[in-house]
Design a protein around this motif. Structure first.
Motif, PDB file in Angstrom:
ATOM      1  N   ARG A  49      -3.214   5.962   4.541  1.00 58.41           N
ATOM      2  CA  ARG A  49      -4.804   6.321   4.032  1.00 58.41           C
ATOM      3  C   ARG A  49      -5.337   6.607   5.321  1.00 58.41           C
ATOM      4  O   ARG A  49      -5.142   6.393   6.229  1.00 58.41           O
ATOM      5  CB  ARG A  49      -5.112   4.984   3.827  1.00 58.41           C
ATOM      6  N   ARG A  77     -11.440  -6.191   7.884  1.00 55.17           N
ATOM      7  CA  ARG A  77      -9.892  -5.932   8.171  1.00 55.17           C
ATOM      8  C   ARG A  77      -9.472  -6.834   9.405  1.00 55.17           C
ATOM      9  O   ARG A  77      -8.421  -7.665   9.273  1.00 55.17           O
ATOM     10  CB  ARG A  77      -9.529  -4.523   8.271  1.00 55.17           C
ATOM     11  N   GLU A 121     -17.735  -0.289   0.088  1.00 49.45           N
ATOM     12  CA  GLU A 121     -17.721   1.087  -0.497  1.00 49.45           C
ATOM     13  C   GLU A 121     -19.113   1.509  -1.321  1.00 49.45           C
ATOM     14  O   GLU A 121     -19.729   2.147  -1.139  1.00 49.45           O
ATOM     15  CB  GLU A 121     -16.617   1.324  -1.228  1.00 49.45           C
ATOM     16  N   ASP A 143      -9.301  -8.801   0.920  1.00 48.90           N
ATOM     17  CA  ASP A 143      -9.373  -8.703  -0.433  1.00 48.90           C
ATOM     18  C   ASP A 143     -10.267  -7.720  -1.127  1.00 48.90           C
ATOM     19  O   ASP A 143     -11.121  -7.142  -0.377  1.00 48.90           O
ATOM     20  CB  ASP A 143     -10.520 -10.093  -0.901  1.00 48.90           C
ATOM     21  N   PRO A 144      -9.531  -6.850  -1.917  1.00 50.50           N
ATOM     22  CA  PRO A 144     -10.156  -5.585  -2.102  1.00 50.50           C
ATOM     23  C   PRO A 144     -11.374  -5.739  -2.783  1.00 50.50           C
ATOM     24  O   PRO A 144     -12.473  -4.719  -2.684  1.00 50.50           O
ATOM     25  CB  PRO A 144      -9.443  -5.333  -3.808  1.00 50.50           C
ATOM     26  N   ARG A 145     -12.271  -7.090  -3.146  1.00 51.23           N
ATOM     27  CA  ARG A 145     -13.386  -7.068  -3.488  1.00 51.23           C
ATOM     28  C   ARG A 145     -14.409  -6.716  -2.369  1.00 51.23           C
ATOM     29  O   ARG A 145     -15.604  -6.196  -2.627  1.00 51.23           O
ATOM     30  CB  ARG A 145     -13.801  -8.280  -4.179  1.00 51.23           C
ATOM     31  N   GLU A 179     -15.923  -2.103   7.692  1.00 46.69           N
ATOM     32  CA  GLU A 179     -14.410  -2.265   7.029  1.00 46.69           C
ATOM     33  C   GLU A 179     -13.616  -2.538   7.964  1.00 46.69           C
ATOM     34  O   GLU A 179     -12.724  -3.567   7.940  1.00 46.69           O
ATOM     35  CB  GLU A 179     -14.228  -0.817   6.424  1.00 46.69           C
ATOM     36  N   TYR A 216      -8.129   1.860   8.681  1.00 48.02           N
ATOM     37  CA  TYR A 216      -7.190   1.520   7.902  1.00 48.02           C
ATOM     38  C   TYR A 216      -5.840   0.859   8.830  1.00 48.02           C
ATOM     39  O   TYR A 216      -5.120   0.284   8.349  1.00 48.02           O
ATOM     40  CB  TYR A 216      -6.427   2.284   6.596  1.00 48.02           C
ATOM     41  N   GLU A 249      -4.848  -6.234   5.430  1.00 45.81           N
ATOM     42  CA  GLU A 249      -5.358  -5.646   4.103  1.00 45.81           C
ATOM     43  C   GLU A 249      -6.400  -6.828   3.670  1.00 45.81           C
ATOM     44  O   GLU A 249      -5.763  -8.251   3.403  1.00 45.81           O
ATOM     45  CB  GLU A 249      -4.397  -5.302   3.169  1.00 45.81           C
ATOM     46  N   VAL A 292       0.855  -0.995  -0.016  1.00 48.23           N
ATOM     47  CA  VAL A 292      -0.079  -0.012  -0.150  1.00 48.23           C
ATOM     48  C   VAL A 292       0.925   1.198   0.185  1.00 48.23           C
ATOM     49  O   VAL A 292       1.959   1.184   0.340  1.00 48.23           O
ATOM     50  CB  VAL A 292      -0.864  -0.057   1.353  1.00 48.23           C
ATOM     51  N   SER A 339     -13.780  -4.828   0.383  1.00 47.11           N
ATOM     52  CA  SER A 339     -13.690  -3.432   0.706  1.00 47.11           C
ATOM     53  C   SER A 339     -14.565  -2.748  -0.406  1.00 47.11           C
ATOM     54  O   SER A 339     -15.202  -1.762  -0.098  1.00 47.11           O
ATOM     55  CB  SER A 339     -12.400  -2.886   0.499  1.00 47.11           C
ATOM     56  N   LEU A 340     -14.396  -3.033  -1.658  1.00 50.61           N
ATOM     57  CA  LEU A 340     -15.066  -2.345  -2.810  1.00 50.61           C
ATOM     58  C   LEU A 340     -16.706  -2.469  -2.653  1.00 50.61           C
ATOM     59  O   LEU A 340     -17.332  -1.636  -2.794  1.00 50.61           O
ATOM     60  CB  LEU A 340     -14.600  -2.653  -4.176  1.00 50.61           C
TER      61      LEU A 340
END
Length: 138
Positions: free
Chosen positions: A18, A102, A39, A31-33, A98, A24, A29, A8, A35-36
């Protein structure tokens, strides 16, 4: 290819800058999916809050243009305040979810949904009572 950033903010040796750190700075961290998706959910609630505020502005504008009772201005203010509450609740819900993602904890229950359901039900009852009183008084 060995010079590519792998962490990051540019690499594993650089700190994560961030914000908010309360989100954060927790856990690892994910899997980005996930977090997205979190969001996108928060943004959907913000879209709902914006629609409520726009609806409140429309009601008060219509009430002033059509010389309708001041009661509708009160309803418009309430709708705008509910929109503001949903926006704030969506931010808080995004943070809670989030952090849970995490930290690998179970997801918290949705706060925004309860706020919105209660607010819409109360407003619907108030407006139904208003409509009935107008018909009965006519």
């Amino acid at each position: 290819m060995g010079d590519e950033p792998s962490g990051v903010d540019g690499g594993p040796d650089q700190p994560d800058t961030r914000r908010p750190r309360s989100v954060y700075g927790v856990g690892t961290e994910p899997d980005p999916r996930f977090s997205l998706a979190n969001e996108r959910t928060a943004l959907a609630w913000v879209r709902t809050s914006l629609a409520l505020v726009a609806g409140g502005v429309a009601v008060t504008s219509l009430a002033s243009l059509a010389d309708l009772p001041a009661f509708l201005d009160v309803v418009a203010v309430l709708v705008c305040l509910i929109g503001a509450a949903v926006a704030v609740a969506s931010w808080l819900s995004w943070q809670r979810t989030e952090r849970a993602i995490r930290a690998g904890r179970p997801l918290p229950p949705p706060i925004v949904l309860r706020v919105l359901v209660v607010a819409v039900a109360v407003l619907a009852l108030v407006m139904a009572g208003y409509a009935i009183s107008r018909v009965a008084g006519a």
